[in-house]
Design an enzyme around this catalytic site. Sequence first.
Site, mmCIF file in Angstrom:
data_model
loop_
_atom_site.group_PDB
_atom_site.id
_atom_site.type_symbol
_atom_site.label_atom_id
_atom_site.label_comp_id
_atom_site.label_asym_id
_atom_site.label_seq_id
_atom_site.Cartn_x
_atom_site.Cartn_y
_atom_site.Cartn_z
ATOM 1 C CB SER A 33 -0.928 0.002 1.219
ATOM 2 O OG SER A 33 -0.196 -0.254 2.397
ATOM 3 C CG ASN A 120 -5.120 -5.269 12.332
ATOM 4 O OD1 ASN A 120 -4.419 -5.134 11.333
ATOM 5 N ND2 ASN A 120 -5.597 -6.436 12.726
ATOM 6 C CB THR A 165 -40.084 24.586 -12.752
ATOM 7 O OG1 THR A 165 -41.132 25.081 -13.592
ATOM 8 C CG2 THR A 165 -40.033 25.453 -11.492
ATOM 9 C CG HIS A 166 -40.850 21.003 -15.439
ATOM 10 N ND1 HIS A 166 -40.993 19.704 -15.016
ATOM 11 C CD2 HIS A 166 -41.697 21.748 -14.671
ATOM 12 C CE1 HIS A 166 -41.903 19.653 -14.052
ATOM 13 N NE2 HIS A 166 -42.337 20.884 -13.813
ATOM 14 C CB SER A 287 -12.040 24.665 -30.600
ATOM 15 O OG SER A 287 -11.870 23.894 -31.764
ATOM 16 C CE LYS A 293 -17.344 25.094 -29.296
ATOM 17 N NZ LYS A 293 -17.128 23.719 -29.769
ATOM 18 C CG ASN A 295 -14.779 24.506 -26.095
ATOM 19 O OD1 ASN A 295 -15.784 24.936 -26.655
ATOM 20 N ND2 ASN A 295 -13.798 23.906 -26.737
ATOM 21 C CD GLU A 300 -17.608 20.742 -21.454
ATOM 22 O OE1 GLU A 300 -18.399 21.204 -22.286
ATOM 23 O OE2 GLU A 300 -16.412 20.520 -21.722
ATOM 24 C CE1 TYR A 327 -7.016 -3.827 8.317
ATOM 25 C CE2 TYR A 327 -6.148 -6.036 7.990
ATOM 26 C CZ TYR A 327 -6.209 -4.715 7.619
ATOM 27 O OH TYR A 327 -5.478 -4.274 6.548
ATOM 28 C CD GLN A 332 -3.139 -2.215 1.977
ATOM 29 O OE1 GLN A 332 -2.487 -2.507 2.965
ATOM 30 N NE2 GLN A 332 -2.865 -2.693 0.787
HETATM 31 N N1 ARG Z 1 -1.716 -1.407 5.378
HETATM 32 C C1 ARG Z 1 -2.684 -2.066 6.177
HETATM 33 C C2 ARG Z 1 -4.043 -1.364 5.963
HETATM 34 O O1 ARG Z 1 -4.050 -0.314 5.443
HETATM 35 C C3 ARG Z 1 -2.307 -1.998 7.613
HETATM 36 C C4 ARG Z 1 -2.937 -3.047 8.472
HETATM 37 C C5 ARG Z 1 -2.399 -4.378 8.125
HETATM 38 N N2 ARG Z 1 -2.889 -5.384 8.996
HETATM 39 C C6 ARG Z 1 -2.836 -6.666 8.695
HETATM 40 N N3 ARG Z 1 -3.370 -7.466 9.566
HETATM 41 N N4 ARG Z 1 -2.349 -7.094 7.574
HETATM 42 O O2 ARG Z 1 -5.086 -1.863 6.273
#
Ligand code: ARG
Length: 484
Positions: A33, A120, A165-166, A287, A293, A295, A300, A327, A332
Site C-alpha cells: 500500500s 490494525n 422549472t423543468h 478549440s 469556440k 469551451n 464539464e 480486520y 486497506q
Molecule cells: N496497510 C494495512 C491497511 O491499510 C495496515 C494493516 C495491516 N494489517 C494486517 N493485519 N495485515 O489496512
Amino acid sequence: MAAAHIDMQARTAAWSGRFNEAMDERLLGYNASIPFDYRLALHDIRASIAHARMLAAQAIIPQPDFAVIEQGLLGIAQDIRDGTFQWSRALEDVHFNIERRLTERIGDAGKRLHTARSRNDQVATSMRLYLREAIAGIRQRIRHLQRAFVEQASQHADLLMPGFTHLQVAQPVTFGHHLMAYFEMLERDDGRFGDCATRLNQLPLGSAALAGTSFPIDREAVAHELGFDGVTRNSMDSVSDRDFVLEFLAAAAVLMIHLSRLSEELILWSSSAFGFVALPDRFCTGSSIMPQKKNPDIPELARAKAGRMLGLLTGAMAMMKAQPLAYNKDNQETQEAMFDAEQVLVTTLEVFTGLVAGLQPNASRMLAAADAGYATATDLADLLVRRSIPFRDAHEVVARVVRQAEAQGCPLAGLGEEVIATLMAQTLGIELQRARSILGDDLQRVLSVRGSAESRSHTGGTAPEAVRREVARARQLLNAAPGL
Ligand code: ARG
C-alpha cells in the site's frame, strides 16, 4: 509532502520469520500500500510518539527508550518532509517502512515501539488523524467558495433573470437569489463534513489486533495527546470500522453533486443560445480547429468528477458490506478512495472559487429571456385572487391571456389592458366594466418582471431586498467561521 520515492527492490518482509520462501514478485505490487499510504506517514509518526510516551509512562518500556524513539521518529519525519526518505515496496506499507527505518537508526529501542499495538489499530488511528486534518482543509475551502457566491450575489442582488422549472421559464428571479441557493447547499455540505469530523474523533489505538492488549495501557492519555475527544469502546469495532471513510465519501458525493448542478447551469448559461453569463477566459479553453469556440471545460470536468465521486462512495460501501469482523485487508483499499476524494474536492473547490468570482452576467440577455417566457403569468393570477376571484378561475383567465400573447407574439405586458379585460370578462362571464375595475391601475407593474421579483420580499424570497438581507446574514456567518 513530496511524492514518494519507492524502492522497488524486494527486501525481507517484517514478518518473514514465519515464512519459508520470499514473497512472489507479483504479490509485492499487489499487496503493497506504500504507493498511496505514504501520505499517512506524518500522522503515523505523531501517533507512534504518543503511543511510546504512554508505554514509558506506564513502565511498559524503559523511560530512556522513549527519548530515543521520539528523537528517531522526529528525524524520520524530517527526512520525509525533505523528500529524502527511501520507501520500500517490500516493506509493504507506511507503518512497516517507518518502524524498520527507526530500528536501523536507533537499534533495539526501535523494536520496542510496537509493544501493545498492532498495525490494525495503528492504521485506523493514522487514517482518522489524516482525515480530521483533510476535512479541516476542505471546510476552509468550502468557506472560500461560499464567500465568492456571497460577493457575486451582493453585486447582482437586483439583476433579473428567468427562474426555471423543468428548464422552462417559470417565474422571474434575481441572479443574486439564484447564486445564494448554492451558498445554502454549501452550508449544508460544511455541516456534513463537520458531523463526520466530530464522529470520527475517537481514538481506536489500544484495540491492538482485535481483542485489546494484556499490557496496562492508558488510552485516555494517548487520546488527549492526539486531540481526540475520547476513546472507542469496542476493540473489534475499532479495527474494522471504516464508517468515517464512508461518511466522508458520502459528504463528498453530495458536495460534488451540488457543484455538478452548478456546472450544468454554467454550461447552459454560457452557451450562445442562452448567453446569460460569460465565464472568465482564464478558466476556459479554446478549440484547436474552431476559432470562435470558448469551451466550458472546467464545469464539464467537475460534472465528470462528480460521477467519479459517486463511484468512490459506491466502491467503498461495496468493500465494507461483506466483511466479517474484525480486520480484513479489504480495509486497506478504502484508503485510495479517501485520498482520491480529498484530492478531487480540494482541486474542484479551489478552481470553482476562482470561476464563480469571475462570472460576468449579461443583464440584457437575462432580462429578455425572463420577458419572453410569460414569467409573470402567476403574478397576474395572484392579482385576480387578491381581488376575490377564486384561484382556479384566475388560472383559467391567465391561461387564455397567455394563449393570446402567444398568438400575437408579444409579452404579457404588451397585450394592453383592454385585451386582458375582454378575455377576463368572457372567461368569467362578467361585464367588461367590472373586469376593468378588478384589474385596477397597477396592472403594468404586476406584469413587469421587476415588479414580480420585488413583490417576493419575505424571508427566502427572490426580491432584491430579501437577497440583500441574506447576503448580510451570510457575511456574518462567514466572518464568524473559524480560520477565515
Ligand atoms: N496497510 C494495512 C491497511 O491499510 C495496515 C494493516 C495491516 N494489517 C494486517 N493485519 N495485515 O489496512
